[in-house]
Scaffold this active site. Sequence first.
Site, PDB file in Angstrom:
ATOM      1  N   ALA A   1     -18.771  34.586  39.064  1.00 21.50           N
ATOM      2  CA  ALA A   1     -20.023  35.693  39.405  1.00 21.50           C
ATOM      3  C   ALA A   1     -19.471  36.156  41.020  1.00 21.50           C
ATOM      4  CB  ALA A   1     -21.039  34.932  39.373  1.00 21.50           C
ATOM      5  N   HIS A   2     -18.347  36.192  41.351  1.00 21.40           N
ATOM      6  CA  HIS A   2     -18.141  36.755  42.480  1.00 21.40           C
ATOM      7  C   HIS A   2     -17.313  38.225  42.669  1.00 21.40           C
ATOM      8  CE1 HIS A   2     -18.521  32.374  43.296  1.00 21.40           C
ATOM      9  NE2 HIS A   2     -19.227  32.923  44.242  1.00 21.40           N
ATOM     10  N   ASN A   3     -17.023  38.674  41.573  1.00 18.09           N
ATOM     11  CA  ASN A   3     -16.304  40.011  41.570  1.00 18.09           C
ATOM     12  C   ASN A   3     -17.496  41.004  40.977  1.00 18.09           C
ATOM     13  OD1 ASN A   3     -13.626  39.315  42.185  1.00 18.09           O
ATOM     14  ND2 ASN A   3     -13.320  38.515  40.303  1.00 18.09           N
TER      15      ASN A   3
END
Length: 151
Positions: A12-14
């Site tokens: 969930a960091h892109n």
Amino acid sequence: MWFQSGLNTDGAHNPVTARKQEHGDILSLNTFPMISGYDVALERMLFVGEADPASLAIWEANVATHEYGMSFLKPGISCAEVAHRINDFLNERNLLQYRTFGYGHSFGVLSHYYVQPGAGGYCEREVLIITDEGNENNTGYPYGPEFNIVG
């Protein structure tokens, strides 16, 4: 909740995308409920339809790492000792070089920086309560290939 797919799946960091899911895609499911002010994240890896052999091998190694790491979480063991044991475990499987962050989130391989068969971010995350005897898994949601191949 965050939900990602594809080779850049990293927990969930892109950036988000409108890309449609395809058979064989790796998926990352992250939920972040706050209970009494604490983040009690649940994270699971999934695949659409099937996981190719290379992905399945890494996923199974990641699940083994996850379970191995959880087995040490009990009173009296230091975080450093747990990290050293997990590093050795991943190194024996030639996966340590793909570990790109500390063990505060999870124990497995979570890296979108590598390109090879099976590439993608693999992460299973639990909420554990440390007890006098060890730990109690408070998550209650299955992980691994037996449950999380969908579609």
